[in-house]
Design a protein around this motif. Structure first.
Motif, PDB file in Angstrom:
ATOM      1  N   ALA A   1     -42.782 -10.482  25.691  1.00 25.69           N
ATOM      2  CA  ALA A   1     -41.989  -9.565  24.754  1.00 25.69           C
ATOM      3  C   ALA A   1     -42.936  -8.294  24.513  1.00 25.69           C
ATOM      4  O   ALA A   1     -43.984  -8.713  24.311  1.00 25.69           O
ATOM      5  CB  ALA A   1     -41.523 -10.317  23.679  1.00 25.69           C
ATOM      6  N   SER A   2     -42.238  -7.306  24.531  1.00 22.74           N
ATOM      7  CA  SER A   2     -42.997  -6.148  24.240  1.00 22.74           C
ATOM      8  C   SER A   2     -42.418  -5.610  22.797  1.00 22.74           C
ATOM      9  O   SER A   2     -41.196  -5.334  22.890  1.00 22.74           O
ATOM     10  CB  SER A   2     -43.253  -5.085  25.281  1.00 22.74           C
ATOM     11  OG  SER A   2     -43.744  -3.742  24.752  1.00 22.74           O
ATOM     12  N   LEU A   3     -43.078  -5.905  21.505  1.00 25.83           N
ATOM     13  CA  LEU A   3     -42.383  -5.602  20.289  1.00 25.83           C
ATOM     14  C   LEU A   3     -43.344  -4.435  19.589  1.00 25.83           C
ATOM     15  O   LEU A   3     -44.594  -4.424  19.814  1.00 25.83           O
ATOM     16  CB  LEU A   3     -42.422  -6.857  19.739  1.00 25.83           C
ATOM     17  CG  LEU A   3     -41.656  -8.066  20.103  1.00 25.83           C
ATOM     18  CD1 LEU A   3     -42.165  -9.258  19.196  1.00 25.83           C
ATOM     19  CD2 LEU A   3     -40.149  -7.727  19.918  1.00 25.83           C
ATOM     20  N   GLY A   4     -42.612  -3.689  19.103  1.00 29.55           N
ATOM     21  CA  GLY A   4     -43.286  -2.531  18.175  1.00 29.55           C
ATOM     22  C   GLY A   4     -42.204  -2.141  17.210  1.00 29.55           C
ATOM     23  O   GLY A   4     -41.032  -2.548  17.122  1.00 29.55           O
ATOM     24  N   PRO A   5     -42.630  -0.924  16.549  1.00 25.89           N
ATOM     25  CA  PRO A   5     -41.684  -0.404  15.613  1.00 25.89           C
ATOM     26  C   PRO A   5     -40.209   0.131  16.061  1.00 25.89           C
ATOM     27  O   PRO A   5     -39.379   0.195  15.215  1.00 25.89           O
ATOM     28  CB  PRO A   5     -42.446   1.070  15.209  1.00 25.89           C
ATOM     29  CG  PRO A   5     -43.959   0.440  15.350  1.00 25.89           C
ATOM     30  CD  PRO A   5     -43.854  -0.195  16.590  1.00 25.89           C
ATOM     31  N   GLY A   6     -40.193   0.236  17.307  1.00 24.08           N
ATOM     32  CA  GLY A   6     -38.981   0.713  17.934  1.00 24.08           C
ATOM     33  C   GLY A   6     -38.022  -0.298  18.666  1.00 24.08           C
ATOM     34  O   GLY A   6     -37.006  -0.322  18.857  1.00 24.08           O
ATOM     35  N   SER A   7     -38.736  -1.614  18.280  1.00 27.50           N
ATOM     36  CA  SER A   7     -37.970  -2.866  18.761  1.00 27.50           C
ATOM     37  C   SER A   7     -36.904  -3.279  18.050  1.00 27.50           C
ATOM     38  O   SER A   7     -36.892  -3.454  16.584  1.00 27.50           O
ATOM     39  CB  SER A   7     -38.751  -3.842  19.089  1.00 27.50           C
ATOM     40  OG  SER A   7     -39.834  -3.593  19.950  1.00 27.50           O
ATOM     41  N   VAL A   8     -35.803  -4.045  18.387  1.00 26.43           N
ATOM     42  CA  VAL A   8     -34.966  -4.363  17.516  1.00 26.43           C
ATOM     43  C   VAL A   8     -34.796  -6.182  18.281  1.00 26.43           C
ATOM     44  O   VAL A   8     -34.010  -6.179  19.415  1.00 26.43           O
ATOM     45  CB  VAL A   8     -33.231  -3.919  17.688  1.00 26.43           C
ATOM     46  CG1 VAL A   8     -32.356  -4.598  16.834  1.00 26.43           C
ATOM     47  CG2 VAL A   8     -33.616  -2.437  17.069  1.00 26.43           C
TER      48      VAL A   8
ATOM     49  N   THR B   1     -38.420 -19.481  13.446  1.00 29.87           N
ATOM     50  CA  THR B   1     -39.212 -19.133  12.090  1.00 29.87           C
ATOM     51  C   THR B   1     -40.449 -18.055  12.428  1.00 29.87           C
ATOM     52  O   THR B   1     -40.827 -17.007  12.092  1.00 29.87           O
ATOM     53  CB  THR B   1     -39.753 -20.104  11.358  1.00 29.87           C
ATOM     54  OG1 THR B   1     -38.620 -20.900  10.888  1.00 29.87           O
ATOM     55  CG2 THR B   1     -40.622 -19.806  10.254  1.00 29.87           C
ATOM     56  N   LEU B   2     -41.157 -18.532  13.559  1.00 31.34           N
ATOM     57  CA  LEU B   2     -42.438 -17.880  14.094  1.00 31.34           C
ATOM     58  C   LEU B   2     -42.320 -16.697  14.806  1.00 31.34           C
ATOM     59  O   LEU B   2     -42.777 -15.580  14.629  1.00 31.34           O
ATOM     60  CB  LEU B   2     -43.290 -18.759  14.839  1.00 31.34           C
ATOM     61  CG  LEU B   2     -43.721 -20.133  14.205  1.00 31.34           C
ATOM     62  CD1 LEU B   2     -44.398 -21.077  15.433  1.00 31.34           C
ATOM     63  CD2 LEU B   2     -44.607 -19.846  13.095  1.00 31.34           C
ATOM     64  N   LEU B   3     -41.038 -16.633  15.566  1.00 31.88           N
ATOM     65  CA  LEU B   3     -40.644 -15.384  16.308  1.00 31.88           C
ATOM     66  C   LEU B   3     -40.150 -14.398  15.278  1.00 31.88           C
ATOM     67  O   LEU B   3     -40.576 -13.313  15.499  1.00 31.88           O
ATOM     68  CB  LEU B   3     -39.524 -15.746  17.447  1.00 31.88           C
ATOM     69  CG  LEU B   3     -39.910 -16.577  18.627  1.00 31.88           C
ATOM     70  CD1 LEU B   3     -38.671 -16.844  19.458  1.00 31.88           C
ATOM     71  CD2 LEU B   3     -40.947 -16.030  19.294  1.00 31.88           C
ATOM     72  N   VAL B   4     -39.549 -14.584  14.346  1.00 31.50           N
ATOM     73  CA  VAL B   4     -39.286 -13.684  13.386  1.00 31.50           C
ATOM     74  C   VAL B   4     -40.307 -13.121  12.545  1.00 31.50           C
ATOM     75  O   VAL B   4     -40.553 -12.023  12.384  1.00 31.50           O
ATOM     76  CB  VAL B   4     -38.076 -14.253  12.265  1.00 31.50           C
ATOM     77  CG1 VAL B   4     -38.070 -13.267  10.893  1.00 31.50           C
ATOM     78  CG2 VAL B   4     -36.814 -14.688  12.628  1.00 31.50           C
ATOM     79  N   GLN B   5     -41.311 -13.945  12.351  1.00 30.53           N
ATOM     80  CA  GLN B   5     -42.445 -13.560  11.416  1.00 30.53           C
ATOM     81  C   GLN B   5     -43.346 -12.606  12.542  1.00 30.53           C
ATOM     82  O   GLN B   5     -43.879 -11.695  12.096  1.00 30.53           O
ATOM     83  CB  GLN B   5     -43.403 -14.793  11.055  1.00 30.53           C
ATOM     84  CG  GLN B   5     -42.744 -15.615   9.937  1.00 30.53           C
ATOM     85  CD  GLN B   5     -43.453 -16.643   9.804  1.00 30.53           C
ATOM     86  OE1 GLN B   5     -44.517 -17.181  10.418  1.00 30.53           O
ATOM     87  NE2 GLN B   5     -43.100 -17.651   9.002  1.00 30.53           N
ATOM     88  N   TYR B   6     -43.553 -12.938  13.831  1.00 30.09           N
ATOM     89  CA  TYR B   6     -44.335 -12.235  14.646  1.00 30.09           C
ATOM     90  C   TYR B   6     -43.574 -10.864  14.784  1.00 30.09           C
ATOM     91  O   TYR B   6     -44.308  -9.844  14.694  1.00 30.09           O
ATOM     92  CB  TYR B   6     -44.536 -12.941  15.989  1.00 30.09           C
ATOM     93  CG  TYR B   6     -45.713 -12.187  16.999  1.00 30.09           C
ATOM     94  CD1 TYR B   6     -46.884 -12.818  16.842  1.00 30.09           C
ATOM     95  CD2 TYR B   6     -45.179 -11.303  17.715  1.00 30.09           C
ATOM     96  CE1 TYR B   6     -47.878 -12.204  17.740  1.00 30.09           C
ATOM     97  CE2 TYR B   6     -46.078 -10.675  18.470  1.00 30.09           C
ATOM     98  CZ  TYR B   6     -47.347 -11.151  18.758  1.00 30.09           C
ATOM     99  OH  TYR B   6     -48.368 -10.507  19.459  1.00 30.09           O
ATOM    100  N   ALA B   7     -42.403 -10.704  15.117  1.00 30.22           N
ATOM    101  CA  ALA B   7     -41.748  -9.578  15.268  1.00 30.22           C
ATOM    102  C   ALA B   7     -41.869  -8.635  13.976  1.00 30.22           C
ATOM    103  O   ALA B   7     -41.819  -7.403  14.132  1.00 30.22           O
ATOM    104  CB  ALA B   7     -39.922  -9.682  15.765  1.00 30.22           C
ATOM    105  N   LYS B   8     -41.691  -9.176  12.824  1.00 27.82           N
ATOM    106  CA  LYS B   8     -41.762  -8.367  11.794  1.00 27.82           C
ATOM    107  C   LYS B   8     -42.980  -7.730  11.502  1.00 27.82           C
ATOM    108  O   LYS B   8     -43.228  -6.741  11.206  1.00 27.82           O
ATOM    109  CB  LYS B   8     -41.370  -9.341  10.648  1.00 27.82           C
ATOM    110  CG  LYS B   8     -39.910  -9.502  10.207  1.00 27.82           C
ATOM    111  CD  LYS B   8     -39.077  -7.912  10.296  1.00 27.82           C
ATOM    112  CE  LYS B   8     -39.744  -7.178   9.023  1.00 27.82           C
ATOM    113  NZ  LYS B   8     -38.843  -5.864   8.892  1.00 27.82           N
TER     114      LYS B   8
END
Length: 324
Positions: free
Chosen positions: A139-146, A158-165
Motif C-alpha cells: 500500500a502507498s498511503l499519504g494525505p491524498g489517499s482514501v 484496527t491496525l490498518l485504520v491507525q496506520y492509514a490515519k
C-alpha cells in the motif's frame, strides 16, 4: 499444568480444559510461563480438521495455539542465562502448544516485549501486527489517499485504520453493528459505517470514485460493494475472506484491480534471511513507538471454546487472546 486439548476434530466444544504434563525445553529452547495466547481463525479451521501450515496437521490429541507471550522460566541446554526472567513474545511456527499455562519454543523465536506493551498486546502484534505490516508493504498511503477498511473493528482492521490515519489518509471503516462502529470511529476513522445497514454504500456516496485502496480481509458482498467505491487506478488488496469461511471460501479477485497478498507473496516482499521475523520486528517497533495500539478481547484460558465460537460468528472486537 493446565491446557486446552483437542482429542477429536470438530466443533468448538471439542476443546477441553485439562491438566497435563509440563513440557520440557530441549537444547536451544526455553519454557515460557504463558500470560497470553493468541487465537486465530486458522486455529478454528485446524480444529475442524482443515489443512494448515506445515507438512501435516498436528497429530491428536494436541494443544492448539501458535502465539504466546509470558515470562521465560526455564532454559534448555545452550541457552544464554540472560533470557531467564525476560518478558517475551513468540510465534511457535508449525508446532502448536500455545493454549496452555506453559509453552516451549526455540530461543531464536523470542522477542523481548517493549516496556509499554502488556502480554496480550504483544501477542496481538506478533501475529495480527505481523500480518498488518505484511499487507501494508503493498500500500502507498499519504494525505491524498482514501482507504476503505472492511472489518475495521477486527484485529488487523484496527491496525490498518491507525496506520492509514498516521500516514495522513482519509479512512472509511466498516463494521457490523453499533458497538463495533463506535469503536471504529473512536479508533480514528473519518467515516465509520455499519455494513449490516442496506444503505451503507449510499452513506459513503461522497467517496464513490475517490477511494484509492480497499483493504479486504472479508470478501463476499461487503467487499464487492467496497470495491465499487474505487476510483481509476485504485487497488483492492485481498488478505482473507472471513465472510465466506476460511475453510471453504475463495477470495474476491477482480482483474486489473485486485491483488492477493497472503503467504509467500507477503513474505517475499519482506525480504531478508528471515522475512517472518522482519515483519514481527516491524510490528513490535510500531507498537513500541505508540503509532499502533492493538485492540484486544480477552477470554480465560478455560473458555477457549467460547473464544472460538465468538471468533467464528464475528462477535469479537480486535485480537482474541486467552489468559491462563
Amino acid at each position: 499444568m493446565h491446557a486446552i486439548r483437542l482429542h477429536t476434530h470438530g466443533p468448538a466444544e471439542n476443546l477441553t480444559y485439562e491438566k497435563t504434563e509440563d513440557p520440557e525445553p530441549g537444547p536451544g529452547q526455553v519454557r515460557i510461563a504463558v500470560a497470553a495466547a493468541g487465537v486465530h481463525l486458522l486455529d478454528a479451521a485446524l480444529r475442524e480438521g482443515g489443512q494448515g501450515p506445515g507438512p501435516a496437521p498436528a497429530p491428536l490429541p494436541t494443544i492448539p495455539g501458535r502465539e504466546v507471550a509470558g515470562t521465560v522460566e526455564s532454559l534448555g541446554e545452550g541457552v544464554a542465562h540472560l533470557w531467564l526472567g525476560k518478558r517475551v513474545v513468540a510465534h511457535l511456527g508449525f508446532a502448536p502448544g500455545g493454549y496452555a499455562e506453559l509453552a516451549v519454543t526455540d530461543v531464536d523465536r523470542l522477542h523481548e516485549i517493549p516496556e509499554n506493551l502488556d502480554f496480550a498486546q504483544a501477542v496481538a502484534m506478533i501475529g495480527t501486527g505481523r500480518t498488518a505490516m505484511g499487507i501494508l508493504q503493498f500500500a502507498s498511503l499519504g494525505p491524498g489517499s482514501v482507504a476503505v477498511v472492511p472489518a475495521a473493528a477486527g484485529g488487523v482492521g484496527t491496525l490498518l485504520v491507525q496506520y492509514a490515519k498516521h500516514a495522513g489518509a482519509t479512512v472509511i471503516g466498516l463494521a457490523g453493528g453499533p458497538e463495533k462502529v463506535a469503536r471504529v470511529r473512536a479508533n480514528g476513522a473519518d467515516l465509520a459505517l455499519d455494513y449490516t445497514d442496506p444503505d451503507w454504500v449510499g452513506q459513503a456516496d461522497e467517496y464513490r470514485g475517490k477511494a484509492t485502496i480497499v483493504f479486504d480481509g472479508v470478501g463476499g458482498e461487503t467487499a464487492k460493494a467496497a470495491v465499487g467505491l474505487l476510483g481509476p487506478g485504485g487497488k483492492h488488496l485481498v488478505f482473507g475472506w472471513s465472510a465466506e469461511g476460511i475453510s471453504h471460501g475463495r477470495p474476491l479477485l477482480i482483474d486489473g484491480v485486485s491483488e492477493q497478498v497472503l503467504g509467500p507473496v507477503m513474505l517475499g516482499r519482506a525480504g531478508g534471511p528471515n522475512p517472518v521475523r522482519t515483519l514481527e520486528l516491524r510490528a513490535l517497533t510500531e507498537a513500541a513507538a505508540g503509532r499502533l495500539s492493538p485492540a484486544v478481547q480477552r477470554f480465560p484460558l478455560s473458555e477457549a471454546a467460547a473464544a472460538h465460537r465468538a471468533l467464528e460468528t464475528r462477535n469479537t472486537i480486535g485480537k482474541v487472546v486467552l489468559e491462563p
